[in-house]
Write a protein that holds these residues in place. Structure first.
Motif, PDB file in Angstrom:
ATOM      1  N   GLY A 167       0.655  -1.254  -0.036  1.00 41.53           N
ATOM      2  CA  GLY A 167       0.032  -0.045  -0.150  1.00 41.53           C
ATOM      3  C   GLY A 167       1.012   1.229   0.136  1.00 41.53           C
ATOM      4  N   ILE A 168       1.815   1.042   0.671  1.00 41.69           N
ATOM      5  CA  ILE A 168       2.763   2.520   0.870  1.00 41.69           C
ATOM      6  C   ILE A 168       3.473   2.653  -0.576  1.00 41.69           C
ATOM      7  N   GLU A 169       3.809   1.404  -1.350  1.00 38.06           N
ATOM      8  CA  GLU A 169       4.271   1.422  -2.508  1.00 38.06           C
ATOM      9  C   GLU A 169       3.367   2.340  -3.636  1.00 38.06           C
ATOM     10  N   GLU A 170       2.081   1.840  -3.612  1.00 40.16           N
ATOM     11  CA  GLU A 170       0.906   2.492  -4.319  1.00 40.16           C
ATOM     12  C   GLU A 170       0.847   4.088  -4.102  1.00 40.16           C
ATOM     13  N   LEU A 171       0.854   4.262  -2.769  1.00 38.66           N
ATOM     14  CA  LEU A 171       0.838   5.741  -2.392  1.00 38.66           C
ATOM     15  C   LEU A 171       1.950   6.524  -2.976  1.00 38.66           C
ATOM     16  N   SER A 172       3.028   5.988  -2.733  1.00 42.86           N
ATOM     17  CA  SER A 172       4.350   6.670  -3.273  1.00 42.86           C
ATOM     18  C   SER A 172       4.101   6.890  -4.711  1.00 42.86           C
ATOM     19  N   ALA A 173       3.658   5.889  -5.568  1.00 44.99           N
ATOM     20  CA  ALA A 173       3.569   5.921  -7.009  1.00 44.99           C
ATOM     21  C   ALA A 173       2.626   7.256  -7.328  1.00 44.99           C
ATOM     22  N   ARG A 174       1.501   7.155  -6.624  1.00 50.19           N
ATOM     23  CA  ARG A 174       0.442   8.083  -6.878  1.00 50.19           C
ATOM     24  C   ARG A 174       0.565   9.573  -6.547  1.00 50.19           C
TER      25      ARG A 174
END
Length: 454
Positions: free
Chosen positions: A351-358
């Motif tokens: 989830g942190i990876e997704e937020l970072s990309a977003r």
């Protein structure tokens, strides 16, 4: 000079109260570098409990805020100065006594974690809590935030080693709680109330710490994985079978930052790396190391390396300890310490990876993976206003994610001021009200560390 401050200066020995503007400036912030830090009226550096009592009596009489401060290594703004207040630094309070018979250390709060470890080691004993900053963080600060560390997956956190303390309340009353008894259930558990209270309930001036026999030799197991999900699944596979002495996680961004700094041949292409250790007595460390290695291999490890050599093993542990300064060398940081139940670790990291990309902001993730406590390191350029704004939004969304997964906004760094807006969302209104009632009972004038935690 403030006439009220003149009274305090007259009451304390020469040099205890500092008003030099350049020195005041160096005490405005802790390592969190809170941008909203104020300018204190003075810095007070007492040596004794009695001097702390004088400060708090004076502060209460004059309704002046007091912000307790240890070594200034805090990462949540817990020691941020307030305008017109006092910064009460415990750095000069450094007495220490080791009792090898009862296996306790009686320590003033200014001693560094590493110094307590060294003093205990002289008697063949060990103080286990070991934050990555153990060489520069103080025992007082550790207690204020209930600090953890690399070995807490097996040995517990600071509160598990606090047997007693002397604490000065807001009105200057000095209270002794607990003591060198391993079992003591007389009265309410007030000692534990002050551990993790971040200087909002009282100023700790002495602490009695439980010590253990020296740690057995460790076997260290290191593995790299193609993806963070594989590493997280390996963590669960290990912890469902044994309690390792250490189980640490680094993602690809962190691996590369550490390799840039240490040049130790880490695999830059790996998605994640785990550093584990076992230290069972009676020769079981080797067997546990084999179990850990097998679990890593079963979860798609690219490479697994085991060593019982203390120098080799410590080199990999050092790589993990150097993670935050290594990432910090790449840009300014917003540091998190969110935690979740172990079965949700993979969801948190992905989830942190997704937020970072977003949000288009780099996040390096390190973790005390064995107990689900992660340290997302948000890297940004403070000169880029748009990026800085995105980083702040990301900071909050990571905490929201952790809470949705049944976790916490802080595992060991404390709430301080930087995380305070998210505390109610985790605790709920009833628990928040209970926190406020306790604070009001012990500090009715809100003298101690106003604006922090509660």
């Amino acid at each position: 000079m403030n006439p009220q401050l003149t009274d305090l200066i007259a009451e304390l020995p020469d040099g205890v109260v500092v008003t030099d503007p350049d020195i005041l400036a160096s005490y405005r912030q802790d390592r969190a570098v809170d941008p909203d830090a104020g300018t204190p009226l003075a810095v007070v550096r007492p040596h004794t409990t009695e001097q702390v009592q004088s400060v708090l009596r004076w502060a209460t009489a004059n309704r002046i805020a007091v912000v307790p401060r240890g070594a200034g290594t805090g990462l949540s703004g817990g020691a941020t100065a307030v305008n017109g207040g006092i910064v009460l630094s415990t750095e000069k309070m450094r007495d220490i006594h080791i009792d090898p018979v009862t296996r306790v250390a009686v320590v003033q709060p200014g001693r560094l974690n590493a110094e307590v470890k060294a003093a205990a080691a002289e008697h063949g004993l060990w103080y286990p809590p070991d934050p990555s900053s153990f060489e520069i963080c103080s025992i007082g600060g550790n207690i204020a935030t209930n600090a953890g560390g690399l070995c807490c997956v097996k040995y517990g956190v600071t509160t598990d080693y606090v047997l007693g303390m002397q604490v000065v309340l807001a009105d200057g009353t000095a209270v002794r709680l607990g003591g060198p008894r391993l079992k003591d259930v007389a009265g309410l558990s007030l000692t534990k109330l002050f551990v993790g209270s971040e200087g909002t309930l009282g100023v700790i001036t002495e602490v009695t710490l439980r010590l253990l026999p020296a740690q057995p030799p460790r076997a260290v197991v290191v593995a790299t994985f193609p993806a963070v999900a594989d590493a997280c699944q390996a963590v669960v596979a290990v912890t469902t079978q044994i309690r390792p002495a250490m189980l640490e996680f680094m993602d690809r961004t962190t691996i590369n930052a550490v390799e840039d700094k240490l040049r130790m041949g880490l695999d830059r292409s790996a998605g994640a790396m785990l550093v584990a250790a076992s230290d069972e007595r009676g020769g079981a460390a080797g067997a546990d190391a084999e179990l850990i290695a097998e679990a890593f291999t079963a979860h798609r490890a690219l490479e697994v390396y085991s060593t019982a050599d203390p120098v080799e093993g410590e080199a990999f542990v050092t790589a993990r300890r150097e993670a935050i300064p290594a990432v910090e060398a790449t840009g300014a940081l917003l540091l998190e310490d969110v935690g979740v139940p172990l079965p949700r670790l993979a969801e948190l990291v992905s989830g942190i990876e997704e937020l970072s990309a977003r949000h288009r902001v780099t996040v390096a993730v390190i973790a005390h993976a064995g107990d689900g406590n992660t340290h997302p390191l948000i890297v940004f350029d403070p000169a880029d206003a748009d990026m800085a704004a995105r980083a702040q939004v990301l900071f909050g969304e990571i905490m929201d994610l952790a809470v949705r997964l049944g976790g916490t906004i802080t595992g060991e760094h404390g709430v301080g001021r930087l995380k305070k807006p998210w505390l109610a969302g985790q605790l709920g209104p009833e628990a928040m009200e209970l926190n406020r009632r306790i604070k009001a009972a012990l500090d009715p004038d809100d003298i101690l560390n106003p604006g922090a935690l509660i």
